[in-house]
Write a protein that holds these residues in place. Sequence first.
Motif, PDB file in Angstrom:
ATOM      1  N   ILE A  61      69.826 108.180  56.197  1.00  0.00           N
ATOM      2  CA  ILE A  61      71.088 108.916  56.187  1.00  0.00           C
ATOM      3  C   ILE A  61      70.778 110.328  55.698  1.00  0.00           C
ATOM      4  O   ILE A  61      70.344 110.521  54.568  1.00  0.00           O
ATOM      5  N   ASP A  62      70.977 111.308  56.568  1.00  0.00           N
ATOM      6  CA  ASP A  62      70.678 112.703  56.259  1.00  0.00           C
ATOM      7  C   ASP A  62      71.985 113.440  55.991  1.00  0.00           C
ATOM      8  O   ASP A  62      72.694 113.834  56.912  1.00  0.00           O
ATOM      9  N   THR A  63      72.299 113.628  54.712  1.00  0.00           N
ATOM     10  CA  THR A  63      73.571 114.245  54.335  1.00  0.00           C
ATOM     11  C   THR A  63      73.653 115.717  54.734  1.00  0.00           C
ATOM     12  O   THR A  63      74.738 116.281  54.763  1.00  0.00           O
ATOM     13  N   GLY A  64      72.535 116.328  55.061  1.00  0.00           N
ATOM     14  CA  GLY A  64      72.542 117.736  55.465  1.00  0.00           C
ATOM     15  C   GLY A  64      72.319 117.943  56.946  1.00  0.00           C
ATOM     16  O   GLY A  64      72.375 119.071  57.426  1.00  0.00           O
ATOM     17  N   GLY A  65      72.077 116.860  57.678  1.00  0.00           N
ATOM     18  CA  GLY A  65      71.825 116.980  59.115  1.00  0.00           C
ATOM     19  C   GLY A  65      73.128 116.886  59.893  1.00  0.00           C
ATOM     20  O   GLY A  65      73.889 115.933  59.730  1.00  0.00           O
ATOM     21  N   PRO A  66      73.404 117.849  60.758  1.00  0.00           N
ATOM     22  CA  PRO A  66      74.668 117.819  61.485  1.00  0.00           C
ATOM     23  C   PRO A  66      74.731 116.731  62.558  1.00  0.00           C
ATOM     24  O   PRO A  66      75.776 116.126  62.770  1.00  0.00           O
ATOM     25  N   ILE A  67      73.630 116.458  63.227  1.00  0.00           N
ATOM     26  CA  ILE A  67      73.608 115.536  64.366  1.00  0.00           C
ATOM     27  C   ILE A  67      72.568 114.451  64.109  1.00  0.00           C
ATOM     28  O   ILE A  67      71.508 114.710  63.549  1.00  0.00           O
TER      29      ILE A  67
END
Length: 141
Positions: free
Chosen positions: A35-41
């Motif tokens: 889970i990448d909390t800073g990745g938009p897509i």
Amino acid sequence: MDYFQRGVLIRYVRIITYVSFETSNGWTEPREAIIDTGGPISIIPHRVWQGSRYGFYYNVETEIPVGGRPAMGRFGQVTLRVHDVEDGERIPPSLTLKADLLSDDSYPIILGFEDFLTAVTLYSNFPQQEAYLAFPPISSE
């Protein structure tokens, strides 16, 4: 900069979940996803999306900037569901995500903000080393 060599403690934290993808025959086995909390897509490697139900918004391969080194892929969508590692019987509703569908397997499954973290609530308590996702209640309409 190498903080460790300079004596500075930096915590590298990853929030992991398990997801399965919709196929024409049901669902794949659960796979680990970041889970990448800073990745938009979201980023989905080829080995994952090729056997899943997917669609392309644009059927043109483009360069996708991921973590400092570009990858090639197409912008599309996939449907997945999250698996509860505490209670394997409980499976939340499926989510359809916009995602960059990679042409290779150079990255793991990365779940970004759009359509994932906008659909669920992420709770994180680092001192207790716990994190979990909360899904909205299912409407009875």
